[in-house]
Design a protein around this motif. Structure first.
Motif, PDB file in Angstrom:
ATOM      1  N   ILE A   1      24.331  66.051   9.166  1.00  0.00           N
ATOM      2  CA  ILE A   1      23.060  65.529   8.674  1.00  0.00           C
ATOM      3  C   ILE A   1      22.547  64.489   9.651  1.00  0.00           C
ATOM      4  CG2 ILE A   1      23.646  65.901   6.240  1.00  0.00           C
ATOM      5  CD1 ILE A   1      23.881  62.776   6.040  1.00  0.00           C
ATOM      6  N   HIS A   2      21.225  64.357   9.686  1.00  0.00           N
ATOM      7  CA  HIS A   2      20.565  63.290  10.434  1.00  0.00           C
ATOM      8  C   HIS A   2      19.654  62.589   9.445  1.00  0.00           C
ATOM      9  CE1 HIS A   2      18.852  61.106  13.812  1.00  0.00           C
ATOM     10  NE2 HIS A   2      17.656  61.354  13.305  1.00  0.00           N
ATOM     11  N   ALA A   3      19.825  61.271   9.268  1.00  0.00           N
ATOM     12  CA  ALA A   3      19.108  60.534   8.244  1.00  0.00           C
ATOM     13  C   ALA A   3      18.389  59.335   8.845  1.00  0.00           C
ATOM     14  CB  ALA A   3      20.069  60.072   7.147  1.00  0.00           C
ATOM     15  N   GLU A   4      17.247  58.987   8.250  1.00  0.00           N
ATOM     16  CA  GLU A   4      16.419  57.866   8.699  1.00  0.00           C
ATOM     17  C   GLU A   4      16.252  56.878   7.548  1.00  0.00           C
ATOM     18  OE1 GLU A   4      15.051  57.904  11.819  1.00  0.00           O
ATOM     19  OE2 GLU A   4      15.613  59.935  12.401  1.00  0.00           O
ATOM     20  N   PHE A   5      16.270  55.569   7.873  1.00  0.00           N
ATOM     21  CA  PHE A   5      16.186  54.532   6.848  1.00  0.00           C
ATOM     22  C   PHE A   5      15.320  53.377   7.334  1.00  0.00           C
ATOM     23  CE2 PHE A   5      20.325  56.562   6.799  1.00  0.00           C
ATOM     24  CZ  PHE A   5      20.479  56.934   5.479  1.00  0.00           C
ATOM     25  N   ARG A   6      14.744  52.643   6.380  1.00  0.00           N
ATOM     26  CA  ARG A   6      14.110  51.355   6.635  1.00  0.00           C
ATOM     27  C   ARG A   6      14.959  50.267   5.968  1.00  0.00           C
ATOM     28  NH1 ARG A   6       8.699  50.208   9.181  1.00  0.00           N
ATOM     29  NH2 ARG A   6       8.504  52.118  10.398  1.00  0.00           N
ATOM     30  N   ILE A   7      15.069  49.126   6.658  1.00  0.00           N
ATOM     31  CA  ILE A   7      15.874  48.013   6.162  1.00  0.00           C
ATOM     32  C   ILE A   7      14.978  46.785   6.037  1.00  0.00           C
ATOM     33  CG2 ILE A   7      18.008  46.704   6.475  1.00  0.00           C
ATOM     34  CD1 ILE A   7      18.458  49.701   6.534  1.00  0.00           C
ATOM     35  N   ASN A   8      14.961  46.174   4.847  1.00  0.00           N
ATOM     36  CA  ASN A   8      14.244  44.914   4.684  1.00  0.00           C
ATOM     37  C   ASN A   8      14.956  44.064   3.630  1.00  0.00           C
ATOM     38  OD1 ASN A   8      13.380  45.946   2.165  1.00  0.00           O
ATOM     39  ND2 ASN A   8      11.461  46.724   3.041  1.00  0.00           N
TER      40      ASN A   8
ATOM     41  N   GLY B   1       3.354  54.346   0.046  1.00  0.00           N
ATOM     42  CA  GLY B   1       3.280  52.959   0.458  1.00  0.00           C
ATOM     43  C   GLY B   1       4.044  52.716   1.743  1.00  0.00           C
ATOM     44  N   TYR B   2       3.489  51.886   2.615  1.00  0.00           N
ATOM     45  CA  TYR B   2       4.169  51.544   3.862  1.00  0.00           C
ATOM     46  C   TYR B   2       5.354  50.623   3.559  1.00  0.00           C
ATOM     47  CZ  TYR B   2       5.091  49.126   8.259  1.00  0.00           C
ATOM     48  OH  TYR B   2       5.707  48.583   9.358  1.00  0.00           O
ATOM     49  N   ILE B   3       6.497  50.930   4.156  1.00  0.00           N
ATOM     50  CA  ILE B   3       7.709  50.132   3.962  1.00  0.00           C
ATOM     51  C   ILE B   3       7.893  49.258   5.200  1.00  0.00           C
ATOM     52  CG2 ILE B   3      10.181  50.169   3.489  1.00  0.00           C
ATOM     53  CD1 ILE B   3       9.804  53.126   2.615  1.00  0.00           C
ATOM     54  N   PRO B   4       7.754  47.943   5.087  1.00  0.00           N
ATOM     55  CA  PRO B   4       7.994  47.085   6.252  1.00  0.00           C
ATOM     56  C   PRO B   4       9.485  47.003   6.552  1.00  0.00           C
ATOM     57  CG  PRO B   4       7.617  45.747   4.312  1.00  0.00           C
ATOM     58  CD  PRO B   4       7.395  47.181   3.885  1.00  0.00           C
ATOM     59  N   GLY B   5       9.802  46.527   7.744  1.00  0.00           N
ATOM     60  CA  GLY B   5      11.201  46.309   8.093  1.00  0.00           C
ATOM     61  C   GLY B   5      11.643  47.088   9.311  1.00  0.00           C
ATOM     62  N   ARG B   6      12.928  46.972   9.613  1.00  0.00           N
ATOM     63  CA  ARG B   6      13.526  47.669  10.758  1.00  0.00           C
ATOM     64  C   ARG B   6      13.879  49.091  10.372  1.00  0.00           C
ATOM     65  NH1 ARG B   6      18.027  43.928  13.552  1.00  0.00           N
ATOM     66  NH2 ARG B   6      17.883  45.689  14.982  1.00  0.00           N
TER      67      ARG B   6
ATOM     68  N   GLU C   1      27.732  43.762   9.421  1.00  0.00           N
ATOM     69  CA  GLU C   1      28.617  44.769   8.842  1.00  0.00           C
ATOM     70  C   GLU C   1      28.225  45.108   7.410  1.00  0.00           C
ATOM     71  OE1 GLU C   1      31.805  47.437   9.325  1.00  0.00           O
ATOM     72  OE2 GLU C   1      30.840  46.101  10.770  1.00  0.00           O
ATOM     73  N   SER C   2      27.797  44.111   6.653  1.00  0.00           N
ATOM     74  CA  SER C   2      27.417  44.374   5.263  1.00  0.00           C
ATOM     75  C   SER C   2      26.203  45.296   5.176  1.00  0.00           C
ATOM     76  CB  SER C   2      27.118  43.050   4.551  1.00  0.00           C
ATOM     77  OG  SER C   2      26.050  42.360   5.191  1.00  0.00           O
ATOM     78  N   VAL C   3      25.272  45.141   6.110  1.00  0.00           N
ATOM     79  CA  VAL C   3      24.089  46.006   6.116  1.00  0.00           C
ATOM     80  C   VAL C   3      24.472  47.423   6.527  1.00  0.00           C
ATOM     81  CG1 VAL C   3      21.802  46.373   7.120  1.00  0.00           C
ATOM     82  CG2 VAL C   3      22.575  44.060   6.578  1.00  0.00           C
TER      83      VAL C   3
ATOM     84  N   TRP D   1      16.088  51.633   2.346  1.00  0.00           N
ATOM     85  CA  TRP D   1      15.154  52.624   1.827  1.00  0.00           C
ATOM     86  C   TRP D   1      15.361  53.939   2.584  1.00  0.00           C
ATOM     87  CZ3 TRP D   1      10.792  50.981  -1.396  1.00  0.00           C
ATOM     88  CH2 TRP D   1      10.799  49.610  -1.678  1.00  0.00           C
ATOM     89  N   PRO D   2      15.792  55.008   1.933  1.00  0.00           N
ATOM     90  CA  PRO D   2      15.934  56.285   2.640  1.00  0.00           C
ATOM     91  C   PRO D   2      14.568  56.898   2.934  1.00  0.00           C
ATOM     92  CG  PRO D   2      16.343  56.595   0.296  1.00  0.00           C
ATOM     93  CD  PRO D   2      16.132  55.111   0.500  1.00  0.00           C
ATOM     94  N   LEU D   3      14.324  57.238   4.168  1.00  0.00           N
ATOM     95  CA  LEU D   3      13.074  57.895   4.546  1.00  0.00           C
ATOM     96  C   LEU D   3      13.216  59.408   4.473  1.00  0.00           C
ATOM     97  CD1 LEU D   3      12.010  55.698   7.613  1.00  0.00           C
ATOM     98  CD2 LEU D   3      11.345  55.463   5.204  1.00  0.00           C
ATOM     99  N   GLU D   4      14.203  59.933   5.188  1.00  0.00           N
ATOM    100  CA  GLU D   4      14.426  61.384   5.196  1.00  0.00           C
ATOM    101  C   GLU D   4      15.890  61.666   5.481  1.00  0.00           C
ATOM    102  OE1 GLU D   4      11.875  63.456   7.883  1.00  0.00           O
ATOM    103  OE2 GLU D   4      10.062  62.457   7.184  1.00  0.00           O
ATOM    104  N   VAL D   5      16.374  62.790   4.977  1.00  0.00           N
ATOM    105  CA  VAL D   5      17.685  63.314   5.330  1.00  0.00           C
ATOM    106  C   VAL D   5      17.497  64.772   5.717  1.00  0.00           C
ATOM    107  CG1 VAL D   5      20.027  63.833   4.554  1.00  0.00           C
ATOM    108  CG2 VAL D   5      18.892  61.749   3.755  1.00  0.00           C
TER     109      VAL D   5
END
Length: 437
Positions: free
Chosen positions: A274-281, A202-207, A250-252, A286-290
């Motif tokens: 590590i290099h990690a990617e996330f989506r925020i909504n 599923g596509y995850i919307p957000g930044r 800061e909370s995010v 939401w963790p995408l990859e680590v």
């Protein structure tokens, strides 16, 4: 202070961007760098680096080759650049008794499907997902696929082959495009695992954001959180601008750090970068990859760290060398100035004929460096087939906003002349092929 008794194993692709920066860091610290690369073992040291030649597609065999080559020699630390070298480094570290990630943890990171399963089982936020064979062509109506969704290969990196689909027609077109990519001679030659499958989720919307971190015996230190100010909404997901520090509340940012720690722990990662990617909504992080490696390409140059008030700042490569060899200064904080990098996107596939406007781009206030890494008269591929950028722009400034503005202004001054590739007839099949889009 130099450390002549320290020896560091560096697992890296033979054409890796970062190797020169690691050489500089090792020379500065007076440590010996031992390369492990995927160059052909039958060539007699073509680069003069005295590298140990291995095949990264068979990581256990590569590790055995390294252990045999180093029999009776002391090694103090291990680093890996890139996803493929990381697995071989993990097996070698286990055999040599050096602190590093367990091979099972690194192997879990090599498959996007396995990583999603780990995140789901750990209770992290993940969309629906399933794996599909690339043959025969999947029928989304029979599979219960909902839209929008994202299709991707299981093991490629840099968003190569990642495509968003908003309906059945786009799904079928994306699946066909990924099938062609995974069956291309260039991809088959890599001998990557799982080339017969793809992932749909599923596509995850957000930044979208990225985080750079450093694990020490399971404890994660966040080195930087990068904002990605350009919307990554598809249909393809070529990355462009990274800027730090993050402008998120800061909370995010604390929630991102917690998610990074939870994801690394779930995967079993314990030591190293590590290099990690996330989506925020609105539903959270939401963790995408680590990935058990540092940030790729030349992007590491966007990070510098303050050792003390009297010393020059450290680059990420030197920080990682210090950490791997347990030298002082590995926990130095990132310098206060905002910084960023633009991975210069490929506007279309073809032959890169010329680049204009470089002096004008370098003269933009805030720009610290421009490096064009694509070679003139070589073929380049746009996303989703592509995975290499035209080059990198770097900027520093008082605020993230000024850094982003400088990167955009400099990019506007660059002009890339790209001509279509001519169709080529295959000598056996007599079919015409053309990689340009």
């Amino acid at each position: 202070m130099t450390h002549p008794s320290k020896r560091l194993l560096l697992f890296t692709a033979k054409l890796g961007y970062q190797t020169r920066s690691f050489e500089d860091a090792a020379r500065k610290l007076g440590v010996q760098l031992i390369y492990v690369t995927d160059r052909c073992h039958q060539l007699e040291d073509p680069w003069g680096d005295q590298a140990i030649a291995v095949h990264f597609e068979t990581p256990e065999a590569a590790a055995y080759t390294v252990m045999e080559a180093l029999r009776g020699q002391d090694v103090s630390g291990i680093l890996a650049l890139g996803d493929r070298p990381a697995a071989a480094a993990a097996y070698a570290a286990r055999g040599l008794g050096i602190r590093y990630n367990h091979p099972a943890a690194v192997e879990a990171c090599r498959s996007k499907l396995r990583m999603k399963e780990v995140f789901r089982d750990a209770g992290l936020s993940v969309p629906w997902f399933r794996s599909l064979p690339i043959d025969p062509a999947p029928e989304p109506l029979l599979l219960g696929i909902s839209y929008p969704c994202v299709l991707k290969p299981l093991s490629l990196s840099a968003s190569q082959g990642v495509v968003r689909a908003n309906n059945r027609e786009e799904f079928l077109a994306a699946a066909a495009r990924i099938r062609l990519l995974l069956k291309s001679p260039e991809i088959l030659a890599t001998r990557e695992p799982n080339l017969e499958q793809m992932l749909v989720e599923g596509y995850i919307p957000g930044r979208e954001v990225a985080a750079e971190g450093l694990l020490s015996d399971g404890a994660l230190s966040i080195l930087a959180i990068f904002d990605k100010p350009d919307p990554l909404e598809g249909p393809y997901f070529e990355e462009t601008i990274y800027v730090t520090p993050s402008r998120l509340p800061e909370s995010v940012q604390r929630a991102i750090e917690k998610c990074a720690r939870d994801a690394a722990q779930a995967l079993g990662l314990s030591h190293g970068p590590i290099h990690a990617e996330f989506r925020i909504n609105d539903d959270g992080v939401w963790p995408l990859e680590v990935a058990p490696r540092p940030i790729g390409g030349l992007c590491a140059r966007s990070l510098r760290f303050s050792l003390d008030r009297t010393s020059d700042p450290l680059g990420l490569e030197e920080l990682l060398v210090r950490h791997a060899l347990e030298l002082p200064g590995w926990n130095s904080p990132r310098e206060r100035a905002a910084s960023g990098v633009m991975m210069i996107p490929v506007p279309k596939s073809g032959i890169l004929e010329s680049v204009a406007g470089m002096d004008a781009a370098r003269s933009v206030p805030g720009i610290t460096e421009l490096s064009i890494t694509a070679r003139l008269h070589d073929a380049i591929a746009a996303w989703p087939e592509g995975s290499s950028y035209l080059g990198f722009l770097f900027a520093q400034g008082e605020t993230p906003e000024k850094v982003e503005q400088a990167l955009r202004q400099a990019h506007e001054k660059l002009l890339f002349a790209i001509t279509p590739r001519l169709p080529v007839e295959h000598p056996a099949t007599r079919r015409m092929s053309n990689q340009a889009n």
